[in-house]
Design an enzyme around this catalytic site. Structure first.
Site, PDB file in Angstrom:
ATOM      1  N   GLU A  64     -41.768  -4.998 -43.056  1.00 45.65           N
ATOM      2  CA  GLU A  64     -41.660  -3.654 -43.105  1.00 45.65           C
ATOM      3  C   GLU A  64     -42.692  -2.940 -44.036  1.00 45.65           C
ATOM      4  OE1 GLU A  64     -38.344  -0.044 -44.496  1.00 45.65           O
ATOM      5  OE2 GLU A  64     -37.678  -2.120 -44.338  1.00 45.65           O
ATOM      6  N   ARG A 307     -33.629 -18.147 -47.696  1.00 41.31           N
ATOM      7  CA  ARG A 307     -34.963 -17.503 -48.063  1.00 41.31           C
ATOM      8  C   ARG A 307     -35.456 -18.384 -49.040  1.00 41.31           C
ATOM      9  NH1 ARG A 307     -35.551 -12.239 -49.841  1.00 41.31           N
ATOM     10  NH2 ARG A 307     -34.506 -11.648 -47.909  1.00 41.31           N
ATOM     11  N   LYS A 317     -38.595  -6.224 -53.939  1.00 41.68           N
ATOM     12  CA  LYS A 317     -39.799  -5.018 -53.824  1.00 41.68           C
ATOM     13  C   LYS A 317     -39.603  -4.057 -54.997  1.00 41.68           C
ATOM     14  CE  LYS A 317     -40.686  -5.513 -48.869  1.00 41.68           C
ATOM     15  NZ  LYS A 317     -39.974  -5.173 -47.712  1.00 41.68           N
TER      16      LYS A 317
HETATM   17  P1  ATP Z   1     -36.571  -5.525 -48.122  1.00 40.30           P
HETATM   18  O1  ATP Z   1     -35.797  -5.901 -49.632  1.00 40.30           O
HETATM   19  O2  ATP Z   1     -37.182  -4.484 -48.170  1.00 40.30           O
HETATM   20  O3  ATP Z   1     -35.721  -5.804 -46.713  1.00 40.30           O
HETATM   21  P2  ATP Z   1     -37.809  -8.039 -47.539  1.00 40.30           P
HETATM   22  O4  ATP Z   1     -38.446  -8.919 -48.438  1.00 40.30           O
HETATM   23  O5  ATP Z   1     -36.746  -8.448 -46.764  1.00 40.30           O
HETATM   24  O6  ATP Z   1     -37.646  -6.789 -47.975  1.00 40.30           O
HETATM   25  P3  ATP Z   1     -39.243  -7.554 -45.226  1.00 40.30           P
HETATM   26  O7  ATP Z   1     -40.823  -6.795 -44.891  1.00 40.30           O
HETATM   27  O8  ATP Z   1     -38.205  -6.961 -44.384  1.00 40.30           O
HETATM   28  O9  ATP Z   1     -39.045  -7.588 -46.803  1.00 40.30           O
HETATM   29  O10 ATP Z   1     -39.410  -9.045 -44.712  1.00 40.30           O
HETATM   30  C1  ATP Z   1     -40.338  -9.612 -43.496  1.00 40.30           C
HETATM   31  C2  ATP Z   1     -39.912 -10.771 -43.573  1.00 40.30           C
HETATM   32  O11 ATP Z   1     -39.936 -11.729 -44.324  1.00 40.30           O
HETATM   33  C3  ATP Z   1     -38.361 -10.953 -42.869  1.00 40.30           C
HETATM   34  O12 ATP Z   1     -38.469 -11.642 -41.788  1.00 40.30           O
HETATM   35  C4  ATP Z   1     -37.832 -11.773 -43.898  1.00 40.30           C
HETATM   36  O13 ATP Z   1     -36.630 -12.321 -43.587  1.00 40.30           O
HETATM   37  C5  ATP Z   1     -38.844 -12.543 -44.503  1.00 40.30           C
HETATM   38  N1  ATP Z   1     -38.439 -12.785 -45.952  1.00 40.30           N
HETATM   39  C6  ATP Z   1     -38.572 -11.901 -47.098  1.00 40.30           C
HETATM   40  N2  ATP Z   1     -38.201 -12.573 -48.162  1.00 40.30           N
HETATM   41  C7  ATP Z   1     -38.155 -13.761 -47.899  1.00 40.30           C
HETATM   42  C8  ATP Z   1     -37.888 -15.085 -48.678  1.00 40.30           C
HETATM   43  N3  ATP Z   1     -37.658 -14.810 -49.938  1.00 40.30           N
HETATM   44  N4  ATP Z   1     -38.034 -16.226 -47.993  1.00 40.30           N
HETATM   45  C9  ATP Z   1     -38.240 -16.208 -46.871  1.00 40.30           C
HETATM   46  N5  ATP Z   1     -38.595 -15.370 -45.884  1.00 40.30           N
HETATM   47  C10 ATP Z   1     -38.687 -14.074 -46.667  1.00 40.30           C
END
Ligand code: ATP
Ligand code: MG
Length: 607
Positions: A64, A307, A317
Site C-alpha cells: 500500500e 511475518r 509504519k
Molecule cells: P500496514 O500496517 O499499513 O498494513 P504493511 O507492513 O502490512 O503495513 P503493506 O504495504 O500492506 O504494509 O505490505 C505489503 C506486503 O508486505 C504485504 O503482502 C505484507 O504481508 C508484506 N509484509 C509487511 N510486513 C512484513 C513483514 N514484517 N514480514 C514479511 N512480510 C511483510
C-alpha cells in the site's frame, strides 16, 4: 563415489517449504495450465485477449503506497519474486492504492526504487505474456475500480450483497463475538432491486460518508467473524491520487484484494499470517464471481506465512513515521532506520538482504524473532569476498619517527608502500601510499602501562606498521592534562614488509596507520542499534523510552589516499575496523569524504 542418493540429497538441500510445495503441486497437476489470459485493465494495449498465459505461475508484491518499505517487506519481495523466477513465472509489483486518503506519489516512487534496487529490475522488462513489450511489470489496484464496481453490482443482483443503513456502531454491535452469533440487520432482506438502487445512489454521491455501506450477505452465525456479512464498499467523498473525484465510494481492502489478484491472473497469492482468517472470504468472493462469469476459474489461492520480526527493530509504519516526524532520526533514509532506504544508505547490500531473507525461512510460526546478528553475518559474508581494503584511523593520535632523517637522509623523505586491494584477489592490484616522518595511528594503540595481553605501542615495545617497517616505541608526548598528545618512536632499518630483511625482527603486534603527508580527512559515522531492547515495543512499552542515546557517533578520521576517488555507495573494509560505505547522500568524491560504518568485523550483538 557417487550414489543414487546424490540427487535426492541435493534436492533436500534446497530449502523447501509449504508454499513451494503448493506451487510444485499446481505445476504438476496443471492447475493453471489451461488458463487464458483475459486482457485485463492495466495490461497495456499490446496485449492479446484470450491468449494462453505462458507464465507458469504469477505472484505479486502488493504494498500500500502509504509509507516507506522496510526490512519485513524485503522478505516478502524476496519470496514473491524469487519463487516466480525459480518456476518460470512472473511477479507483479502492484500498488494497492484503493484507499483514497493516505497514498502519495513520493511513496510510489520510493517503493519502485527499492524493488529495483533489491535486484528485480530485469523482471519488469520481460513478461512472457507480452513479449517484446518493455514496460514495467507494474500495476495499480485503482485501475480496477470499474471492474470492482461491476462485481459489486453482480453480487447485489445475485442476492449476495445488500446495502446496510445501520450506523457503524450498530453494525459492530450486531456482529456478535467469538461465542455469540451475530444478528441480522433490518436491511438484510431487501430485494436486489432495492439494494441496487441504493448502491447507485451511494455511487452518485447522494449520501454522506458513513450513511450506509454495501455488505456481503454470507452468514451472520459463522464461527469466522470475517464471514458475518463483511462491509465491501463504503462512501468516502475524497480525491484519489489516480482517479481524482471520479468515485465517492471505495472498495474495502478485503473485497478489493482478491479481485486484484484474480484480474492479474495471480496463481499463488502470498501474504502474512494475519490474513489467514480472511482466506474463507477471499475464496467465497472469487467463487461467486467465477460462478457469475465475471472471472474465469480457477481463481488464485492465498497462502500465509509468518511475518519477519527482527530484534532491536520496529517495522510499524506509524512508529517509523513518528521517529522521522519527531526528529529522533534524520529522515526516512537515516542509516539507523530499518527502512530499505535507510539500510541502503547504511551500506547494506541487496545480496546480504536476500541471503538474510532466505535464511530466515518460510514458516507458519508466528511471533518468531530473528536475531539482528543474522543480518550482520549475512553482510560480512557477502562483503568480505568483494570489498576493497583500506587503512583508516578513526581516533587519530600523532606518531613521530625520531630517527627518520638519520635513516632516509631528509625529514621530508616519503617512502612508498603498497598493499593488495584485496588479499584474495591479486588481479585487483595494489594500493599505493606513503610512509613519512609523521603518521596518524589509533589512540587506542598506545598505552603508558600495557594491560596484560597488549602487544601494541608502549615504551620499549616493538610493533610493525602494517605494510611498512618495524618501529620501537620511545614514549608518549603529553599535553598539560597528562594525556598522550603524540607518540615518539624510532624506525628499525631493513625491516620493510616484502623485503628480504622484513622478518629479522620478530614482533607480536601490527598496527594500521596513515601518513600525515598523504592521509585525507574524512567524516566517519559509527552506527549502533537504534533501540537498547530487543523488542522495543513489547508489552505496550513506549518504544521511544528505549532509544539508544549512542546510536550514532561521528568521528573525524584520517584515511589512506586510495579513498580519494571513492564514489557514493562504494564499500570498503577498513582494516581492523569493519565494513564502511561512502555515504550516498553526502559523500562527494575527492572533496568531502563521508563514510558510514556498515558493520564491524565480528559479531558485537552478544556484548
Ligand atoms: P500496514 O500496517 O499499513 O498494513 P504493511 O507492513 O502490512 O503495513 P503493506 O504495504 O500492506 O504494509 O505490505 C505489503 C506486503 O508486505 C504485504 O503482502 C505484507 O504481508 C508484506 N509484509 C509487511 N510486513 C512484513 C513483514 N514484517 N514480514 C514479511 N512480510 C511483510
Ligand atoms: Mg498491510
Amino acid at each position: 563415489m557417487s550414489s543414487p542418493n546424490d540427487t535426492a540429497a541435493a534436492e533436500a538441500a534446497k530449502p523447501s517449504h509449504f508454499i513451494r510445495q503448493a506451487i510444485e503441486h499446481d505445476l504438476q497437476a496443471g492447475t493453471y495450465a489451461l488458463r487464458r489470459w483475459g486482457g485485463q485493465p492495466g495490461d497495456g494495449p499490446s496485449h492479446q485477449a484470450g491468449m494462453a498465459d505462458p507464465a507458469r505461475i504469477r505472484t505479486r508484491f502488493p504494498p500500500e503506497p502509504n509509507g516507506y518499505l522496510h526490512i519485513g517487506h524485503a522478505k516478502s519481495i524476496w519470496l514473491n519474486f524469487s519463487l516466480a523466477a525459480e518456476y518460470g513465472g512472473v511477479c507483479h509489483l502492484r500498488f494497492d492504492d484503493t484507499n483514497p486518503e493516505k497514498e502519495e506519489q513520493e511513496y510510489v516512487d520510493s517503493i519502485r526504487d527499492m524493488v529495483r534496487w533489491l535486484g528485480w529490475d530485469h523482471h519488469f522488462a520481460d513478461d512472457p505474456a507480452r513479449p517484446g513489450v518493455r514496460q514495467p511489470h507494474e500495476y495499480f489496484a485503482s485501475d480496477y475500480f470499474d471492474f470492482m464496481y461491476r462485481a459489486a453490482e453482480h453480487l447485489i443482483e445475485a442476492g449476495h450483497a445488500y446495502v446496510d443503513e445501520q450506523s457503524a456502531e450498530q453494525i459492530r454491535a450486531s456482529r456478535g463475538d467469538f461465542g455469540t452469533p451475530g444478528t441480522d440487520s433490518p436491511f438484510r432482506h431487501r430485494t436486489p432491486a432495492e439494494n441496487l438502487a441504493r448502491f447507485r445512489e451511494m455511487r452518485d454521491g447522494q449520501h454522506p460518508d458513513g450513511a450506509m455501506v454495501l455488505r456481503a450477505k454470507i452468514d451472520m452465525a459463522s464461527p469466522n467473524i470475517n464471514l458475518r456479512d463483511p462491509a465491501i464498499y463504503r462512501i468516502r467523498h475524497a480525491t484519489h491520487h489516480n482517479t481524482g473525484d471520479r468515485w465517492c465510494i471505495y472498495p474495502m481492502y478485503t473485497f478489493a484484494h482478491p479481485i486484484e489478484d484474480a484480474l492479474e491472473q495471480i496463481t499463488h497469492s502470498i501474504c502474512t499470517l494475519e490474513f489467514e482468517d480472511q482466506r474463507p472470504f477471499y475464496d467465497w468472493l472469487l467463487e461467486r464471481l467465477c460462478e457469475g462469469g465475471l472471472l474465469t476459474a480457477p481463481p488464485p489461492r492465498q497462502y500465509e506465512f509468518a511475518r519477519l520480526n527482527v530484534g532491536h527493530v520496529i517495522t510499524s509504519k506509524r512508529k517509523l513515521r513518528q521517529l522521522v516526524e519527531e526528529g529522533h532520526v534524520a529522515g526516512w533514509d537515516d542509516p539507523r532506520m530499518p527502512t530499505l532506504a535507510g539500510l541502503r544508505r547504511r551500506g547494506y547490500t541487496p545480496d546480504a538482504l536476500r541471503l538474510f531473507a532466505e535464511r530466515s525461512g518460510v514458516t507458519k510460526t508466528s511471533n518468531a524473532w530473528t536475531d539482528y546478528a543474522a543480518l550482520d553475518a549475512a553482510l560480512r559474508e557477502t562483503l568480505d569476498p568483494v570489498a576493497p581494503r583500506a587503512m583508516a584511523v578513526l581516533e587519530p593520535l600523532k606518531l613521530v619517527i625520531e630517527n627518520w632523517t638519520e635513516v632516509f637522509g631528509s625529514p621530508d623523505h616519503l617512502e612508498p608502500c603498497h598493499a593488495p586491494v584485496h588479499p584474495h584477489h591479486p588481479e585487483l592490484g595494489q594500493r599505493q601510499f606513503m610512509l613519512g616522518r609523521e603518521l596518524w595511528i589509533e589512540r587506542s594503540d598506545y598505552e603508558d602501562t600495557p594491560p596484560k595481553g597488549f602487544f601494541r605501542l608502549f615504551p620499549g615495545n616493538k610493533v610493525r606498521l602494517k605494510y611498512g617497517y618495524v618501529i620501537e616505541c620511545l614514549g608518549a608526548i603529553k599535553d598539560e592534562a597528562g594525556r598522550a598528545s603524540g607518540v615518539s618512536a624510532r624506525l628499525i632499518k631493513d625491516t620493510k614488509s616484502g623485503t628480504p630483511g622484513a622478518d629479522s625482527v620478530k614482533v607480536k603486534g601490527v598496527i594500521t596507520w596513515v601518513a600525515a603527508a598523504d592521509g585525507l580527512p574524512a567524516e566517519v559515522r559509527l552506527y549502533d542499534r537504534l533501540f537498547t531492547e530487543e523488542q522495543p515495543d513489547a508489552g505496550g512499552r513506549d518504544f521511544l523510552s528505549v532509544l539508544n542515546p549512542r546510536s550514532l557517533t561521528t568521528v573525524q578520521a584520517i584515511v589512506e589516499p586510495s579513498l580519494a576517488g571513492a564514489q557514493p555507495e562504494d564499500r570498503y573494509q577498513f582494516e581492523r575496523h569493519g565494513f564502511f560505505v561512502a555515504d550516498r547522500a553526502e559523500h562527494v568524491a575527492g572533496d568531502r569524504l563521508v563514510f558510514n560504518r556498515v558493520t564491524g568485523l565480528k559479531d558485537s550483538w552478544g556484548k
